[in-house]
Design a protein around this motif. Structure first.
Motif, PDB file in Angstrom:
ATOM      1  N   THR A  58       0.761  -1.233  -0.021  1.00 55.93           N
ATOM      2  CA  THR A  58      -0.071  -0.044  -0.003  1.00 55.93           C
ATOM      3  C   THR A  58       0.830   1.252  -0.060  1.00 55.93           C
ATOM      4  N   SER A  59       2.181   1.091   0.079  1.00 56.71           N
ATOM      5  CA  SER A  59       2.965   2.200   0.017  1.00 56.71           C
ATOM      6  C   SER A  59       3.000   3.002  -1.201  1.00 56.71           C
ATOM      7  N   HIS A  60       2.887   4.519  -1.015  1.00 57.87           N
ATOM      8  CA  HIS A  60       2.992   5.343  -2.221  1.00 57.87           C
ATOM      9  C   HIS A  60       4.296   5.855  -2.485  1.00 57.87           C
ATOM     10  N   LYS A  61       4.933   5.541  -3.620  1.00 57.83           N
ATOM     11  CA  LYS A  61       6.233   6.059  -4.021  1.00 57.83           C
ATOM     12  C   LYS A  61       5.931   7.556  -4.048  1.00 57.83           C
ATOM     13  N   PRO A  62       6.426   8.616  -3.366  1.00 64.32           N
ATOM     14  CA  PRO A  62       6.281   9.947  -4.051  1.00 64.32           C
ATOM     15  C   PRO A  62       6.964  10.274  -5.000  1.00 64.32           C
ATOM     16  N   ARG A  63       6.379  11.081  -5.798  1.00 66.84           N
ATOM     17  CA  ARG A  63       6.922  11.836  -7.023  1.00 66.84           C
ATOM     18  C   ARG A  63       7.219  13.219  -6.678  1.00 66.84           C
ATOM     19  N   LEU A  64       8.006  14.086  -7.449  1.00 66.40           N
ATOM     20  CA  LEU A  64       8.491  15.193  -7.250  1.00 66.40           C
ATOM     21  C   LEU A  64       7.219  16.172  -7.366  1.00 66.40           C
ATOM     22  N   LYS A  65       6.249  16.127  -7.785  1.00 64.93           N
ATOM     23  CA  LYS A  65       4.960  16.818  -8.031  1.00 64.93           C
ATOM     24  C   LYS A  65       4.057  16.910  -6.620  1.00 64.93           C
ATOM     25  N   ASP A  66       4.199  15.918  -5.845  1.00 62.18           N
ATOM     26  CA  ASP A  66       3.921  15.663  -4.571  1.00 62.18           C
ATOM     27  C   ASP A  66       4.318  16.910  -3.623  1.00 62.18           C
ATOM     28  N   LEU A  67       5.543  17.394  -3.986  1.00 57.52           N
ATOM     29  CA  LEU A  67       6.285  18.296  -3.066  1.00 57.52           C
ATOM     30  C   LEU A  67       5.861  19.667  -3.503  1.00 57.52           C
ATOM     31  N   LEU A  68       4.945  19.782  -4.569  1.00 62.87           N
ATOM     32  CA  LEU A  68       4.737  21.231  -5.220  1.00 62.87           C
ATOM     33  C   LEU A  68       3.460  21.579  -4.406  1.00 62.87           C
ATOM     34  N   VAL A  73      22.804  17.330  15.773  1.00 67.82           N
ATOM     35  CA  VAL A  73      21.850  16.320  15.866  1.00 67.82           C
ATOM     36  C   VAL A  73      20.316  16.497  15.653  1.00 67.82           C
ATOM     37  N   VAL A  74      20.025  17.628  16.030  1.00 66.65           N
ATOM     38  CA  VAL A  74      18.715  18.196  15.950  1.00 66.65           C
ATOM     39  C   VAL A  74      18.030  18.055  14.567  1.00 66.65           C
ATOM     40  N   VAL A  75      19.080  18.817  13.611  1.00 65.85           N
ATOM     41  CA  VAL A  75      18.445  18.910  12.409  1.00 65.85           C
ATOM     42  C   VAL A  75      18.031  17.479  11.564  1.00 65.85           C
ATOM     43  N   TRP A  76      18.923  16.458  11.989  1.00 68.47           N
ATOM     44  CA  TRP A  76      18.592  15.382  11.442  1.00 68.47           C
ATOM     45  C   TRP A  76      17.478  14.410  12.131  1.00 68.47           C
ATOM     46  N   VAL A  77      17.289  14.853  13.301  1.00 64.69           N
ATOM     47  CA  VAL A  77      15.959  14.293  14.084  1.00 64.69           C
ATOM     48  C   VAL A  77      14.942  14.798  13.332  1.00 64.69           C
ATOM     49  N   LEU A  78      14.840  16.086  13.239  1.00 65.44           N
ATOM     50  CA  LEU A  78      14.123  16.827  12.592  1.00 65.44           C
ATOM     51  C   LEU A  78      13.446  16.328  11.394  1.00 65.44           C
ATOM     52  N   LEU A  79      14.694  16.352  10.572  1.00 66.97           N
ATOM     53  CA  LEU A  79      14.329  15.959   8.995  1.00 66.97           C
ATOM     54  C   LEU A  79      13.428  14.614   8.830  1.00 66.97           C
ATOM     55  N   GLY A  80      13.841  13.827   9.816  1.00 65.95           N
ATOM     56  CA  GLY A  80      13.385  12.275   9.840  1.00 65.95           C
ATOM     57  C   GLY A  80      12.003  12.296  10.455  1.00 65.95           C
ATOM     58  N   GLU A  81      11.257  13.602  11.209  1.00 69.04           N
ATOM     59  CA  GLU A  81      10.047  13.416  11.797  1.00 69.04           C
ATOM     60  C   GLU A  81       9.159  14.441  11.002  1.00 69.04           C
ATOM     61  N   MET A  82       9.656  15.662  10.590  1.00 70.78           N
ATOM     62  CA  MET A  82       8.789  16.785  10.388  1.00 70.78           C
ATOM     63  C   MET A  82       7.966  16.475   9.235  1.00 70.78           C
ATOM     64  N   PHE A  83       8.146  15.768   8.123  1.00 71.62           N
ATOM     65  CA  PHE A  83       7.482  15.819   6.907  1.00 71.62           C
ATOM     66  C   PHE A  83       6.155  14.640   7.073  1.00 71.62           C
ATOM     67  N   PRO A  84       4.929  14.915   6.532  1.00 76.69           N
ATOM     68  CA  PRO A  84       4.131  14.123   6.251  1.00 76.69           C
ATOM     69  C   PRO A  84       4.371  12.490   5.652  1.00 76.69           C
ATOM     70  N   ASN A  85       3.902  11.605   6.136  1.00 74.21           N
ATOM     71  CA  ASN A  85       4.125  10.257   5.739  1.00 74.21           C
ATOM     72  C   ASN A  85       4.251  10.206   4.256  1.00 74.21           C
ATOM     73  N   ARG A  86       3.184  10.901   3.546  1.00 76.56           N
ATOM     74  CA  ARG A  86       3.139  10.509   1.980  1.00 76.56           C
ATOM     75  C   ARG A  86       4.211  11.096   1.217  1.00 76.56           C
ATOM     76  N   ILE A  87       5.120  12.076   1.830  1.00 77.68           N
ATOM     77  CA  ILE A  87       6.225  12.908   1.237  1.00 77.68           C
ATOM     78  C   ILE A  87       7.648  12.766   1.865  1.00 77.68           C
ATOM     79  N   ARG A  88       7.446  11.949   3.067  1.00 75.05           N
ATOM     80  CA  ARG A  88       8.712  11.919   4.012  1.00 75.05           C
ATOM     81  C   ARG A  88      10.088  11.698   3.339  1.00 75.05           C
ATOM     82  N   ALA A  89      10.078  10.353   2.561  1.00 73.80           N
ATOM     83  CA  ALA A  89      11.262   9.988   2.028  1.00 73.80           C
ATOM     84  C   ALA A  89      11.921  11.094   0.979  1.00 73.80           C
ATOM     85  N   LEU A  90      10.880  11.457   0.327  1.00 71.05           N
ATOM     86  CA  LEU A  90      11.423  12.357  -0.934  1.00 71.05           C
ATOM     87  C   LEU A  90      11.768  13.739  -0.420  1.00 71.05           C
ATOM     88  N   ALA A  91      10.877  14.142   0.436  1.00 70.24           N
ATOM     89  CA  ALA A  91      11.192  15.379   1.007  1.00 70.24           C
ATOM     90  C   ALA A  91      12.551  15.484   1.682  1.00 70.24           C
TER      91      ALA A  91
END
Length: 470
Positions: free
Chosen positions: A249-259, A391-409
């Motif tokens: 069920t995973s959605h592979k995000p595309r660049l347009k999902d970040l727009l 440390v904080v920036v890497w922690v935030l980058l792993g947490e702050m984005f919605p699930n649907r765009i997390r990997a690509l963002a």
């Protein structure tokens, strides 16, 4: 009576195995830090050996970061196609080849090419280690095991500075002096092959990610791995079904999902990019890439410059441990705000001290009183960065984005970080020749600007489920 271990003992056995597996993967972070910082001790020797100026030197130092950006982009596809473990072995091989090649370059251009190879390995390692650890770590231990990556990076930086200093001393105090018929700076770059081979050997002893195995329809192997890392009491049928359901069920995000939004990308993506850029624009990697060059530019000899590099790297480790202890206790924003304020003060203090520098180039000097102030400021700066933005920036980058765009963002934000790192790295030698004090004023300005950025743009993610991000 059964001789089977009690559940707590069994749990401890599983935990020990998972810690070893995660530590083996985190060796990629160790090499990431080692390769990033090892050039610091070799800069002066490279300049003298090839008779090049600051611009050519900056190009060779910074070119690895462009390779890192390429490696980070390719890592995900390599890991999904060939597996996490094989991708680690590939990174280890590239690290080793880069180290040996960099040890015997016939020209500055060829050295640059070998630096690119090492940069690609850095990019791969920066992505594959946290990915693998997240996939094998039990949920209850995931945060602490994931922190091994950042700890490994700062340990790699520290060990590289220790090795550089030891080789410099063994050769006679100058990086162009010979040790066993080979100049010290060449040894500095070549020794990287040793931890690279250890990394490759350790990678071959750990299991493949169960997520990859299930995606590759190798369910029997996945079951064995799940039992190894989660214990004999795990419901294998349920776990396999759960992982397969997520994969299906995973959605592979595309660049347009970040727009979206006023400036093209979604606001949350711009915030991630901003955090990445601020992390680099305070000039932290000047300390780790150029500290030997920096201290020599104010009249400190090469041997003592390398010793200072070692001490700042040790402070980096201490600050990172502090961040790991505090980030889940007091939150991301308080740490980032405290770090920004501390960095701004320390960088301003360094700028003031460097304003008393006399002369330029090899003839530059700084009187003892202001040299001490500059040294204290540099160590304070590294400490403030390490317990906060490191440390904080890497922690935030792993947490702050919605699930649907997390990997690509996250990939876009990390790429911005590599590019910002490259920009700072390639410009510092010329900026320091222009005006070292003014250069540090610029870095201090970015540290100051990061305070309102954190206060008004960053949302606290402590204690929030990933599904609640958006």
């Amino acid at each position: 009576m059964s001789s089977s271990p009690s559940p707590p003992q069994a749990d401890r056995g599983v935990l020990r195995r998972v810690v070893f597996i995660s530590a083996a993967a985190a060796m990629g972070g160790f090499l990431f830090g080692y390769d990033s910082a090892v050039i610091n001790g070799a800069v002066t020797g490279i300049q003298k050996h090839f008779d090049v100026g600051n611009s050519e030197t900056a190009f060779v130092v910074a070119i690895a970061l462009l390779g890192s950006a390429a490696g980070a982009v390719a890592a995900g596809q390599l890991a999904d196609r060939f597996g996490r473990v094989r991708t680690m072995v590939l990174a280890a091989t590239l690290f080793a080849i880069s180290g040996i090649g960099s040890m015997f370059p016939p020209s500055i251009g060829v050295l640059g090419l070998w630096r690119v190879v090492g940069g690609i390995a850095i990019g791969i390692a920066s992505v594959i280690a946290p990915t693998y650890i997240a996939e094998v770590a039990p949920t209850v231990y995931r945060g602490r095991l994931a922190s091994l990556q950042q700890l490994a990076i700062v340990l790699g930086i520290t060990v590289s500075q220790l090795v550089n200093w030891a080789l410099n001393q063994g050769a006679g105090g100058e990086s162009t002096d010979e040790l066993g018929g080979i100049q010290a700076w060449q040894w500095m770059l070549g020794v990287e092959a040793v931890p690279a081979l250890i990394y490759g050997a350790m990678a071959l002893t750990i299991p493949e990610s169960p997520r990859f195995l299930i995606a590759a329809r190798r369910e029997k192997q996945a079951r064995r791995v799940l039992e190894e890392i989660e214990g004999p009491s795990v419901d294998l049928d349920a776990r396999v079904s759960e992982i397969r359901a997520v994969l299906d069920t995973s959605h592979k995000p595309r660049l347009k999902d970040l727009l979206g939004g006023r400036f093209g990308l979604l606001p949350i993506v711009w915030i991630g990019i901003g955090a990445s850029v601020f992390q680099q624009f305070v000039g932290i990697n000047v300390i780790f890439y150029y500290s030997s060059f920096l201290w020599q530019s104010v009249g400190i000899d090469e041997s003592n410059s390398l010793l200072i590099s070692l001490s700042t790297s040790t402070i980096n480790v201490i600050g990172t441990v502090v961040a790991i202890v505090l980030v889940d206790r007091i939150g991301r924003k308080p740490l980032a705000l405290a770090g920004s304020a501390g960095m701004a003060f320390a960088l301003g203090l360094a700028a003031w001290a460097f304003s008393f520098r006399q002369g330029t180039g090899d003839s530059a000097t700084l009187d003892n009183a202001h040299a001490v102030v500059a040294l204290v400021a540099a160590h304070l700066f590294v400490l403030c960065f390490a317990f906060s933005w490191g440390v904080v920036v890497w922690v935030l980058l792993g947490e702050m984005f919605p699930n649907r765009i997390r990997a690509l963002a996250l990939s876009v934000a990390a790429s911005a970080q590599w590019i910002a790192n490259w920009a700072i790295t390639v410009t510092f030698p010329d900026l320091s020749d222009w005006n070292l004090s003014a250069t540090y004023v610029i870095y201090a300005a970015f540290a100051l600007l990061s305070i309102p950025f954190v206060a008004f743009c960053i949302k606290e993610t402590k204690g929030r489920a990933l599904e609640d991000m958006g």
